[in-house]
Design a protein around this motif. Structure first.
Motif, PDB file in Angstrom:
ATOM      1  N   SER A   3       0.806  -1.223   0.000  1.00 26.99           N
ATOM      2  CA  SER A   3       0.000   0.000   0.000  1.00 26.99           C
ATOM      3  C   SER A   3       0.838   1.271   0.000  1.00 26.99           C
ATOM      4  O   SER A   3       2.061   1.255   0.130  1.00 26.99           O
ATOM      5  N   GLY A   4       0.111   2.395  -0.075  1.00 27.16           N
ATOM      6  CA  GLY A   4       0.708   3.690   0.182  1.00 27.16           C
ATOM      7  C   GLY A   4       0.826   3.915   1.678  1.00 27.16           C
ATOM      8  O   GLY A   4       0.561   3.013   2.478  1.00 27.16           O
ATOM      9  N   GLY A   5       1.216   5.121   2.048  1.00 28.41           N
ATOM     10  CA  GLY A   5       1.352   5.424   3.472  1.00 28.41           C
ATOM     11  C   GLY A   5       1.903   6.821   3.673  1.00 28.41           C
ATOM     12  O   GLY A   5       2.413   7.442   2.743  1.00 28.41           O
ATOM     13  N   PRO A   6       1.816   7.327   4.903  1.00 26.39           N
ATOM     14  CA  PRO A   6       2.233   8.695   5.197  1.00 26.39           C
ATOM     15  C   PRO A   6       3.739   8.827   5.415  1.00 26.39           C
ATOM     16  O   PRO A   6       4.446   7.836   5.599  1.00 26.39           O
ATOM     17  N   GLY A   7       4.188  10.066   5.370  1.00 20.09           N
ATOM     18  CA  GLY A   7       5.562  10.347   5.773  1.00 20.09           C
ATOM     19  C   GLY A   7       6.584  10.274   4.657  1.00 20.09           C
ATOM     20  O   GLY A   7       6.273  10.013   3.499  1.00 20.09           O
ATOM     21  N   SER A   8       7.817  10.481   5.056  1.00 20.82           N
ATOM     22  CA  SER A   8       8.935  10.544   4.118  1.00 20.82           C
ATOM     23  C   SER A   8       9.390   9.150   3.693  1.00 20.82           C
ATOM     24  O   SER A   8       9.604   8.280   4.543  1.00 20.82           O
ATOM     25  N   PRO A   9       9.582   8.929   2.367  1.00 18.43           N
ATOM     26  CA  PRO A   9      10.131   7.655   1.897  1.00 18.43           C
ATOM     27  C   PRO A   9      11.657   7.633   1.946  1.00 18.43           C
ATOM     28  O   PRO A   9      12.278   6.702   1.438  1.00 18.43           O
ATOM     29  N   ILE A  10      12.247   8.658   2.562  1.00 21.36           N
ATOM     30  CA  ILE A  10      13.712   8.740   2.677  1.00 21.36           C
ATOM     31  C   ILE A  10      14.166   8.517   4.115  1.00 21.36           C
ATOM     32  O   ILE A  10      15.152   7.823   4.371  1.00 21.36           O
ATOM     33  N   GLU A  11      13.410   9.082   5.065  1.00 26.19           N
ATOM     34  CA  GLU A  11      13.840   9.035   6.471  1.00 26.19           C
ATOM     35  C   GLU A  11      13.812   7.637   7.067  1.00 26.19           C
ATOM     36  O   GLU A  11      14.399   7.397   8.122  1.00 26.19           O
TER      37      GLU A  11
ATOM     38  N   VAL B 243      14.136  10.814  -5.542  1.00 25.00           N
ATOM     39  CA  VAL B 243      12.965  10.909  -4.669  1.00 25.00           C
ATOM     40  C   VAL B 243      13.048  12.225  -3.896  1.00 25.00           C
ATOM     41  O   VAL B 243      13.962  12.425  -3.096  1.00 25.00           O
ATOM     42  N   THR B 244      12.101  13.134  -4.174  1.00 27.09           N
ATOM     43  CA  THR B 244      12.164  14.471  -3.578  1.00 27.09           C
ATOM     44  C   THR B 244      10.819  14.866  -2.978  1.00 27.09           C
ATOM     45  O   THR B 244       9.774  14.348  -3.377  1.00 27.09           O
ATOM     46  N   GLU B 245      10.864  15.832  -2.075  1.00 28.33           N
ATOM     47  CA  GLU B 245       9.635  16.374  -1.507  1.00 28.33           C
ATOM     48  C   GLU B 245       9.056  17.407  -2.472  1.00 28.33           C
ATOM     49  O   GLU B 245       9.782  18.216  -3.051  1.00 28.33           O
ATOM     50  N   ARG B 246       7.737  17.370  -2.662  1.00 28.86           N
ATOM     51  CA  ARG B 246       7.078  18.336  -3.538  1.00 28.86           C
ATOM     52  C   ARG B 246       7.021  19.721  -2.891  1.00 28.86           C
ATOM     53  O   ARG B 246       7.075  19.836  -1.669  1.00 28.86           O
TER      54      ARG B 246
ATOM     55  N   VAL C 264       8.903  11.064  -7.484  1.00 31.78           N
ATOM     56  CA  VAL C 264      10.134  10.530  -8.075  1.00 31.78           C
ATOM     57  C   VAL C 264      10.300  11.194  -9.438  1.00 31.78           C
ATOM     58  O   VAL C 264       9.457  11.036 -10.324  1.00 31.78           O
ATOM     59  N   ILE C 265      11.380  11.957  -9.581  1.00 33.61           N
ATOM     60  CA  ILE C 265      11.636  12.682 -10.824  1.00 33.61           C
ATOM     61  C   ILE C 265      13.006  12.296 -11.382  1.00 33.61           C
ATOM     62  O   ILE C 265      13.722  11.483 -10.783  1.00 33.61           O
TER      63      ILE C 265
ATOM     64  N   ARG D  66       8.206  16.689 -14.793  1.00 38.01           N
ATOM     65  CA  ARG D  66       7.041  15.805 -14.620  1.00 38.01           C
ATOM     66  C   ARG D  66       7.497  14.537 -13.909  1.00 38.01           C
ATOM     67  O   ARG D  66       8.478  13.906 -14.289  1.00 38.01           O
ATOM     68  N   CYS D  67       6.784  14.158 -12.867  1.00 41.57           N
ATOM     69  CA  CYS D  67       7.228  13.008 -12.086  1.00 41.57           C
ATOM     70  C   CYS D  67       6.800  11.691 -12.733  1.00 41.57           C
ATOM     71  O   CYS D  67       5.912  11.654 -13.581  1.00 41.57           O
TER      72      CYS D  67
END
Length: 275
Positions: free
Chosen positions: A64-72, A122-125, A164-165, A193-194
């Motif tokens: 699934s998806g989920g909250p929060g940062s995919p980096i931390e 992978v960056t924050e929008r 993800v860009i 465009r991501c």
């Protein structure tokens, strides 16, 4: 072998946060079981909150998806377990010609896999993306069986603070991955465009958007006062009303929900039948 059963592992990355995604996934699985008259069973694994992770005994995996940062989360046990499972699936498929394990990765899971395989940045929008948006298929996407029956562009629910860009095409080529869909073109916005969908391998696919989203869940989100205010403040009241009115449009998220994950399940079953 006439495969009439399918064992699915559903991995919950919501970390206990309220969401409609898990309900949407379960409803698609239940409907697919009924419509195709097969013995489909599924188990849910709460990975981030409880550390639950499935073994390699399942036929198909939906994460699934989920909250929060995919980096931390880098280096955390739950993430390492998730990456180890992806490695196990790929190793199994490499060593078994007669049957394959299939995996579908949604939103947060997709971003984690892109980071793992170094397929993009992978960056924050700059701002949260939330709503029903058009998504453009690439040439590879138009040919991919997962999108068979969809329009181009098609519409889906997009809900994210990350993206993800800048695709790393050397890493794509090395892995044999294919970029299947990209973000809508914004002619007046000078931003990359991501990536919205990638086939990581013949059996593993991911989407940045939410193919499990349905009108019921989307309406519940849109009618929340904070969501209404956020969309109206960012895009205007008319955009919010247009979004609310488009929820029940049969050519938009209803079409996407009825095609993409069911196509994934059909491919998983077909693989067993061919074996």
């Amino acid at each position: 072998m006439d495969k009439k059963s399918l064992k699915v592992a559903v991995i919950d990355l919501n970390n206990g946060a309220p969401n409609q995604g898990m309900r949407g996934i379960q409803e698609i699985l239940s409907r697919f079981r009924q419509e195709n008259n097969i013995e489909l069973t599924f188990d849910i694994f709460d990975l981030r909150q409880k550390g639950e992770i499935p073994g390699i005994e399942y036929d198909a995996y939906i994460s699934s998806g989920g909250p929060g940062s995919p980096i931390e989360s880098e280096g955390e046990k739950w993430e390492n377990d998730f990456f180890n499972l992806l490695d196990q699936i790929e190793d199994f498929n490499l060593n078994h010609d007669d049957q394959k394990k299939h995996a579908f990765l949604i939103c947060h899971s997709f971003q984690l896999a892109c980071r793992k395989f170094k397929l993009g940045n992978v960056t924050e929008r700059r701002s949260n993306a939330f709503g029903i948006f058009p998504i453009t298929l690439t040439q590879d996407g138009e040919l991919d069986e997962i999108f068979k029956g969809i329009t181009n562009p098609f519409f889906s629910v997009d809900s994210r603070d990350w993206q993800v860009i800048e695709p790393n095409f050397d890493a794509f080529e090395k892995k044999g991955a294919k970029l299947l869909a990209i973000e809508k073109e914004r002619k007046h916005v000078d931003l990359e465009r991501c990536m919205m969908s990638i086939r990581f391998s013949n059996e593993i696919i991911g989407t940045q958007f939410h193919p499990e989203a349905d009108p019921i869940g989307m309406k519940m989100y849109l009618l929340q006062e904070e969501k209404k205010k956020a969309i109206a403040d960012l895009h205007g009241e008319q955009k919010y009303l247009d979004m609310l009115n488009s929820v029940d449009d049969p050519t938009k998220i209803l079409l996407t929900q009825s095609i993409i994950l069911p196509n994934f399940l059909k491919n998983a079953i077909r693989n067993f039948q061919e074996a």
